[in-house]
Design a protein around this motif. Structure first.
Motif, PDB file in Angstrom:
ATOM      1  N   THR A 100      16.603  46.903  23.860  1.00 57.99           N
ATOM      2  CA  THR A 100      15.080  46.899  23.373  1.00 57.99           C
ATOM      3  C   THR A 100      14.665  47.519  21.991  1.00 57.99           C
ATOM      4  O   THR A 100      13.800  46.942  21.695  1.00 57.99           O
ATOM      5  N   VAL A 101      15.114  48.371  21.823  1.00 58.29           N
ATOM      6  CA  VAL A 101      14.474  49.338  20.461  1.00 58.29           C
ATOM      7  C   VAL A 101      15.681  48.861  19.377  1.00 58.29           C
ATOM      8  O   VAL A 101      15.532  48.413  18.288  1.00 58.29           O
ATOM      9  N   SER A 102      16.701  48.609  19.446  1.00 63.54           N
ATOM     10  CA  SER A 102      17.630  47.399  18.641  1.00 63.54           C
ATOM     11  C   SER A 102      17.131  46.218  18.535  1.00 63.54           C
ATOM     12  O   SER A 102      16.871  45.850  17.309  1.00 63.54           O
ATOM     13  N   GLU A 103      16.763  45.975  18.956  1.00 55.80           N
ATOM     14  CA  GLU A 103      16.073  43.953  19.248  1.00 55.80           C
ATOM     15  C   GLU A 103      14.614  43.995  18.428  1.00 55.80           C
ATOM     16  O   GLU A 103      14.655  43.878  17.349  1.00 55.80           O
ATOM     17  N   LYS A 104      13.918  45.429  18.265  1.00 60.69           N
ATOM     18  CA  LYS A 104      12.822  45.774  17.736  1.00 60.69           C
ATOM     19  C   LYS A 104      13.333  46.503  16.435  1.00 60.69           C
ATOM     20  O   LYS A 104      11.868  45.767  15.606  1.00 60.69           O
ATOM     21  N   ILE A 105      13.849  47.276  16.043  1.00 59.77           N
ATOM     22  CA  ILE A 105      14.389  47.357  14.564  1.00 59.77           C
ATOM     23  C   ILE A 105      14.524  45.962  13.834  1.00 59.77           C
ATOM     24  O   ILE A 105      13.785  45.957  13.031  1.00 59.77           O
ATOM     25  N   SER A 106      15.589  45.466  14.249  1.00 61.15           N
ATOM     26  CA  SER A 106      15.766  43.581  14.358  1.00 61.15           C
ATOM     27  C   SER A 106      14.429  42.920  13.463  1.00 61.15           C
ATOM     28  O   SER A 106      14.295  42.586  12.172  1.00 61.15           O
ATOM     29  N   GLU A 107      13.943  42.520  15.226  1.00 63.56           N
ATOM     30  CA  GLU A 107      12.350  42.073  14.130  1.00 63.56           C
ATOM     31  C   GLU A 107      11.756  42.636  13.520  1.00 63.56           C
ATOM     32  O   GLU A 107      10.718  42.273  12.771  1.00 63.56           O
ATOM     33  N   PHE A 110      17.823  57.777  34.467  1.00 64.45           N
ATOM     34  CA  PHE A 110      17.601  56.441  34.730  1.00 64.45           C
ATOM     35  C   PHE A 110      19.505  56.204  34.598  1.00 64.45           C
ATOM     36  O   PHE A 110      20.153  56.681  34.072  1.00 64.45           O
ATOM     37  N   GLU A 111      19.577  55.036  35.574  1.00 66.06           N
ATOM     38  CA  GLU A 111      21.521  55.100  35.581  1.00 66.06           C
ATOM     39  C   GLU A 111      21.230  54.030  33.941  1.00 66.06           C
ATOM     40  O   GLU A 111      21.022  54.412  33.514  1.00 66.06           O
ATOM     41  N   GLN A 112      23.116  54.227  34.158  1.00 64.88           N
ATOM     42  CA  GLN A 112      23.569  53.151  32.745  1.00 64.88           C
ATOM     43  C   GLN A 112      23.062  52.259  31.996  1.00 64.88           C
ATOM     44  O   GLN A 112      23.078  52.171  30.889  1.00 64.88           O
ATOM     45  N   SER A 113      22.317  51.381  33.199  1.00 71.19           N
ATOM     46  CA  SER A 113      22.355  49.382  32.841  1.00 71.19           C
ATOM     47  C   SER A 113      20.490  50.005  32.556  1.00 71.19           C
ATOM     48  O   SER A 113      20.847  49.113  31.000  1.00 71.19           O
ATOM     49  N   ARG A 114      19.623  50.966  33.025  1.00 72.85           N
ATOM     50  CA  ARG A 114      18.414  50.707  32.777  1.00 72.85           C
ATOM     51  C   ARG A 114      18.576  51.333  30.985  1.00 72.85           C
ATOM     52  O   ARG A 114      17.620  51.098  30.154  1.00 72.85           O
ATOM     53  N   LEU A 115      19.775  52.945  30.924  1.00 72.41           N
ATOM     54  CA  LEU A 115      20.341  53.241  29.757  1.00 72.41           C
ATOM     55  C   LEU A 115      19.957  52.790  28.370  1.00 72.41           C
ATOM     56  O   LEU A 115      19.444  52.328  27.383  1.00 72.41           O
ATOM     57  N   ASP A 116      21.344  51.558  28.906  1.00 75.24           N
ATOM     58  CA  ASP A 116      21.376  50.301  27.784  1.00 75.24           C
ATOM     59  C   ASP A 116      20.487  49.667  27.284  1.00 75.24           C
ATOM     60  O   ASP A 116      19.994  48.983  26.559  1.00 75.24           O
TER      61      ASP A 116
END
Length: 133
Positions: free
Chosen positions: A25-32, A14-20
């Motif tokens: 996505t993980v951060s959003e799920k954590i908050s959810e 993955f290039e940096q943008s896909r890694l970000d």
């Protein structure tokens, strides 16, 4: 309050943008799920102890979070397993609250030592699963 550390390995191609995007996505799920993020940063690309899906390297990401309830912890684990961009992950309970820090706060030696310990833990868990099956 309960504190957790999750280390996950993202596809190294993955290039940096896909890694970000994967990290977002993980951060959003954590908050959810009602968890609060303490630290979430990329450790970098490292050689894997063994090939995973024909990859010799992986992009390691460290996540610390806190929660009062463990209700959604299994849902979070399942979410991580179902993400195609994430090769492996492991979440462990911490004894105390981790200090909030940025990538720049860690020395290379601290990162290497932490990474070795976590890779060893993941390897042991996988070996136990293999021998249990």
């Amino acid at each position: 309050m309960r504190y957790y550390e999750s280390l996950y390995i993202v596809n190294p191609n993955f290039e940096q943008s896909r890694l970000d995007k994967a990290m977002k996505t993980v951060s959003e799920k954590i908050s959810e799920y009602g968890f609060k993020v303490i630290n979430h940063f990329e450790w970098g690309k490292k050689r894997l102890a063994y090939n995973i899906n024909e990859h010799k390297y992986g992009s390691y990401v460290l996540l610390h979070f806190e929660t009062e309830s463990i209700e959604n912890l299994e849902r979070f684990e399942r979410f991580m397993v179902l993400q195609k961009s994430i090769l492996r992950n492991q979440t462990v309970l911490l004894d105390k609250k981790p200090e909030a820090q940025s990538e720049k706060d860690l020395t290379n030696e601290e990162i290497s030592e932490n990474l070795k310990n976590i890779v060893l833990s993941i390897t042991l868990v996988l070996l136990i699963k293999i021998f249990d099956d």
